[in-house]
Write an enzyme that holds these catalytic residues in place. Structure first.
Site, PDB file in Angstrom:
ATOM      1  N   LEU A   1     -45.027  11.655  -5.066  1.00 34.65           N
ATOM      2  CA  LEU A   1     -45.060  11.998  -6.484  1.00 34.65           C
ATOM      3  C   LEU A   1     -46.432  11.717  -7.094  1.00 34.65           C
ATOM      4  O   LEU A   1     -46.913  12.473  -7.931  1.00 34.65           O
ATOM      5  CB  LEU A   1     -44.000  11.193  -7.242  1.00 34.65           C
ATOM      6  CG  LEU A   1     -42.545  11.635  -7.089  1.00 34.65           C
ATOM      7  CD1 LEU A   1     -41.615  10.607  -7.707  1.00 34.65           C
ATOM      8  CD2 LEU A   1     -42.332  12.993  -7.728  1.00 34.65           C
TER       9      LEU A   1
ATOM     10  N   GLY B   1     -52.743   6.796  -5.975  1.00 34.89           N
ATOM     11  CA  GLY B   1     -53.964   6.274  -6.568  1.00 34.89           C
ATOM     12  C   GLY B   1     -54.716   5.436  -5.570  1.00 34.89           C
ATOM     13  O   GLY B   1     -54.401   5.411  -4.379  1.00 34.89           O
ATOM     14  N   GLY B   2     -55.727   4.729  -6.090  1.00 33.87           N
ATOM     15  CA  GLY B   2     -56.543   3.939  -5.188  1.00 33.87           C
ATOM     16  C   GLY B   2     -55.835   2.706  -4.649  1.00 33.87           C
ATOM     17  O   GLY B   2     -56.190   2.210  -3.590  1.00 33.87           O
ATOM     18  N   MET B   3     -54.810   2.191  -5.364  1.00 31.96           N
ATOM     19  CA  MET B   3     -54.171   0.945  -4.964  1.00 31.96           C
ATOM     20  C   MET B   3     -52.707   1.109  -4.582  1.00 31.96           C
ATOM     21  O   MET B   3     -52.133   0.211  -3.961  1.00 31.96           O
ATOM     22  CB  MET B   3     -54.278  -0.090  -6.111  1.00 31.96           C
ATOM     23  CG  MET B   3     -55.701  -0.358  -6.577  1.00 31.96           C
ATOM     24  SD  MET B   3     -56.760  -0.996  -5.277  1.00 31.96           S
ATOM     25  CE  MET B   3     -56.019  -2.603  -5.041  1.00 31.96           C
ATOM     26  N   GLY B   4     -52.075   2.203  -4.960  1.00 35.30           N
ATOM     27  CA  GLY B   4     -50.647   2.359  -4.691  1.00 35.30           C
ATOM     28  C   GLY B   4     -50.256   3.810  -4.580  1.00 35.30           C
ATOM     29  O   GLY B   4     -51.054   4.728  -4.822  1.00 35.30           O
TER      30      GLY B   4
ATOM     31  N   LYS C   1     -42.113   2.974  -5.238  1.00 34.65           N
ATOM     32  CA  LYS C   1     -43.520   2.600  -5.379  1.00 34.65           C
ATOM     33  C   LYS C   1     -43.875   1.589  -4.301  1.00 34.65           C
ATOM     34  O   LYS C   1     -43.103   0.657  -4.032  1.00 34.65           O
ATOM     35  CB  LYS C   1     -43.770   2.002  -6.761  1.00 34.65           C
ATOM     36  CG  LYS C   1     -45.226   1.609  -7.003  1.00 34.65           C
ATOM     37  CD  LYS C   1     -45.421   1.149  -8.433  1.00 34.65           C
ATOM     38  CE  LYS C   1     -46.888   0.819  -8.700  1.00 34.65           C
ATOM     39  NZ  LYS C   1     -47.118   0.410 -10.104  1.00 34.65           N
TER      40      LYS C   1
ATOM     41  N   ASP D   1     -50.203  -1.211 -20.810  1.00 30.56           N
ATOM     42  CA  ASP D   1     -50.757   0.046 -20.292  1.00 30.56           C
ATOM     43  C   ASP D   1     -49.993   1.236 -20.862  1.00 30.56           C
ATOM     44  O   ASP D   1     -49.655   2.168 -20.147  1.00 30.56           O
ATOM     45  CB  ASP D   1     -50.715   0.058 -18.758  1.00 30.56           C
ATOM     46  CG  ASP D   1     -51.656   1.115 -18.169  1.00 30.56           C
ATOM     47  OD1 ASP D   1     -52.584   1.548 -18.878  1.00 30.56           O
ATOM     48  OD2 ASP D   1     -51.452   1.512 -17.011  1.00 30.56           O
TER      49      ASP D   1
END
Length: 453
Positions: free
Chosen positions: A26, A29-32, A48, A142
């Site tokens: 879905l 990103g850079g971390m997850g 996730k 966020d």
């Protein structure tokens, strides 16, 4: 408007995580990375997990476990509910309800801006979600258009990735987050519930105008500096939304309304009107069409159609274009592309960290200068007060000396008057005595004369 975009699993993607069979990506990103998954039956979940080359770092694992713990505290219709999680697994994961709805960012990008009534409706729904989060002691930190999904029955706030992260600094910000961050968070200060309200105000501004509430020149560090100073550019904000959005963007947190106050204001504005939670009353047709496309797609996937398969309702693109040729072979493998994404994210974070360190040094220098200035002011005040005390003592001494001299003068005058009075009395007594002698001699002379006669 075909709905959510699902990428096929790559060579570095697992087939399962816990009891969930992964169907596709879905988001990444850079971390997850977030996967669409199924756990038997027709229920779909979003799973996730962290990205890591080899063993997951202890710091990342602790942060992920903290995120899981925070998300599990929320059980609300206004957020995505956690189904299951295993932060201690070799690859930590968390499964949440899959919400078949587009984010606000995609709706604005694809369907344009909203009228004032629709912005207020979304503001009320998102404020209700924040009331729920803040009620259990969670600050989201966020809130942005990408983290607010919009089904027709109202907004859903998702992704508590940096909520309750006590070690959050500027390095936790991303390029897509800066424009929706509160000034105090952009300065690396403590985030509060008022920080979420500021981010909500920036998100609502995007819905009304199609842009973030800052002047854009493509320079990320300048944008961050503008956010830190609260240098807003509210050009284009409709007048009927100023009372709703402008207070949320107050630079000082204490001047911002609470989510409960926003919700109460919306209900007051709608007093006397038929109340409904359905977005079909508030949203324009282009928005509801995209939302319906997502919902239909979710129903098809839940019914067994694999992601990426043909849809029962062809989109406009599918009706007017031929089936495209297979994409060319990628120069980069998915693994290499993921590493490049992570490297780019690290570089961006390093740049932001350097800026934060420079600004922290400038702030400390400014605080030192301010402390020195205050010390000088206090010293000058103390010196002035000492001079004033000395002058007051001198004036008091002079006054006392003058009073003493005046008293001495008055005493001398009194003594002089006493002496003068005494001398005058002596003269008068002497004069009286002389007159008495003269009278006596005159009487003797008369007696003698009578005797001779």
């Amino acid at each position: 408007m075909a709905g959510a975009r699902i990428e096929a699993l790559g060579g570095d993607d697992p087939v399962t995580l816990g009891p969930y069979r992964l169907l596709g990506r879905l988001a990444s990103g850079g971390m997850g990375r977030i996967y669409l998954a199924r756990a038997g039956g027709r229920d779909l979940v979003a799973v996730k997990t962290l990205l890591a080359e080899g063993r997951v770092a202890d710091t990342d694992r602790r942060r992920f476990a903290r995120e899981v713990a925070v998300a599990q505290r929320v059980d609300s219709a206004y957020t995505a509910r956690v189904r299951d999680a295993d932060p201690d697994a070799e690859r930590p994961w968390m499964a949440i309800d899959y919400i078949a709805a587009p984010p606000l960012s995609e709706l604005v990008r694809s369907c344009g801006v909203l009228p004032a009534s629709a912005v207020r409706w979304i503001a009320a729904g998102t404020a209700q979600a924040l009331v729920t989060l803040h009620g259990v002691g969670i600050v989201h930190r966020d809130v942005k258009p990408q983290n607010v999904l919009l089904p027709l029955d109202g907004p859903r706030v998702i992704d508590f990735g940096i909520s309750h992260a006590s070690d959050l600094t500027l390095t936790g910000l991303t390029l897509g987050t800066i424009a929706f961050t509160s000034p105090e968070q952009a300065r690396g200060e403590e985030s509060t519930a008022a920080s979420d309200v500021y981010s909500l105000g920036a998100t609502l501004f995007l819905l009304a105008t199609g842009r973030a509430p800052y002047r854009a020149d493509g320079d990320t560090l300048r944008l961050l500096a503008r956010v830190q100073r609260g240098e807003l550019d509210l050009t284009g904000l409709p007048k009927e939304l100023v009372a709703t959005i402008r207070p949320c963007l107050a630079v000082q947190p204490r001047h911002r309304p609470t989510p409960a106050e926003l919700l109460a204001r919306f209900r007051e504005q709608q007093a006397g009107l038929p109340m409904t939670t359905s977005g079909t009353r508030w949203l324009p047709p282009r928005w509801t069409a995209l939302i319906d496309a997502y919902a239909n797609q979710g129903q098809e996937w839940a019914g067994g159609r694999p992601p990426g398969g043909p849809s029962h309702a062809p989109t406009v693109t599918q009706r007017t274009r031929a089936v495209p040729k297979p994409p060319p072979t990628l120069v980069y493998s998915p693994q290499r592309q993921a590493r490049a994404d992570r490297d780019r994210t690290r570089r961006e974070m390093a740049a932001l960290a350097q800026l934060a360190e420079r600004q922290r040094a400038e702030r400390e220098q400014s605080e030192r200068e301010e402390a020195e200035r205050l010390a000088r002011v206090r010293a000058e005040r103390a010196e002035r007060e000492e001079r004033e005390r000395a002058e007051a003592a001198r004036r008091e001494s002079a006054r006392r000396e003058s009073a003493r001299r005046e008293a001495a003068r008055l005493e001398a005058e009194r003594a002089a008057r006493v002496r003068a009075d005494r001398e005058r009395a002596d003269r008068e007594r002497a004069e009286q005595e002389r007159a008495a002698r003269q009278r006596a001699e005159h009487e003797r002379a008369q007696r003698a004369a009578r005797a001779r006669t």
